[in-house]
Write a protein that holds these residues in place. Sequence first.
Motif, mmCIF file in Angstrom:
data_model
loop_
_atom_site.group_PDB
_atom_site.id
_atom_site.type_symbol
_atom_site.label_atom_id
_atom_site.label_comp_id
_atom_site.label_asym_id
_atom_site.label_seq_id
_atom_site.Cartn_x
_atom_site.Cartn_y
_atom_site.Cartn_z
ATOM 1 N N LEU A 1 31.596 30.085 49.785
ATOM 2 C CA LEU A 1 31.172 31.066 50.786
ATOM 3 C C LEU A 1 30.356 30.409 51.882
ATOM 4 N N LYS B 1 30.740 32.498 55.213
ATOM 5 C CA LYS B 1 30.796 33.931 54.928
ATOM 6 C C LYS B 1 29.611 34.409 54.109
ATOM 7 N N PHE C 1 28.130 39.114 54.721
ATOM 8 C CA PHE C 1 27.983 40.406 54.067
ATOM 9 C C PHE C 1 26.542 40.646 53.681
ATOM 10 N N GLU D 1 32.597 42.911 47.279
ATOM 11 C CA GLU D 1 32.499 42.243 48.575
ATOM 12 C C GLU D 1 32.595 40.725 48.427
ATOM 13 N N HIS E 1 36.150 39.829 47.879
ATOM 14 C CA HIS E 1 36.891 39.971 49.143
ATOM 15 C C HIS E 1 36.696 38.731 50.012
ATOM 16 N N HIS E 2 35.446 38.275 50.155
ATOM 17 C CA HIS E 2 35.177 37.113 51.011
ATOM 18 C C HIS E 2 35.702 35.813 50.417
#
Length: 149
Positions: free
Chosen positions: A68, A73, A77, A126, A129-130
């Motif tokens: 991430l 990313k 989030f 989440e 998803h990332h």
Amino acid sequence: MALSSASRYDVWVPIPERMIQSATHYLNTLPVKRSTRTDLFQFVKRLVYRGKVSMVVLASSLVYLERLTTIRKLNAFKINSLELAFLVAILLASKFHEDRALSVFKVVNIARDEWTTSEVSMMEREFLHHLNYNLWLEMEELKKFITTE
């Protein structure tokens, strides 16, 4: 007395404290704000020991956080603390690697109810998803976080 084949896999081997220290050091380098309520090392240690986290799960969770960070990313989030990001990474790694995985309820309990089950569940979705739902790891990725000394 020898262990039977059924119970042999239920034996948890504690992670060496130096690996927990190494994981904590890595977490401190991530660009996510920390919760000031908890000492990070103590949080990681409590999660690892009370959750009976394996070395592979711990290393995998760090790989997921690194992914991430690499794709920028981690800040994309709404993670309100580094501890929550680590908690969710441990949860996902456990679910991916273990037959008897940690549950959302269990990690919330270990975290002493700092977050609700719905907050952790939402963050888990989440996070997945990332990562584009890619939890598969190569051995080289794991070796970076596993200390063998």
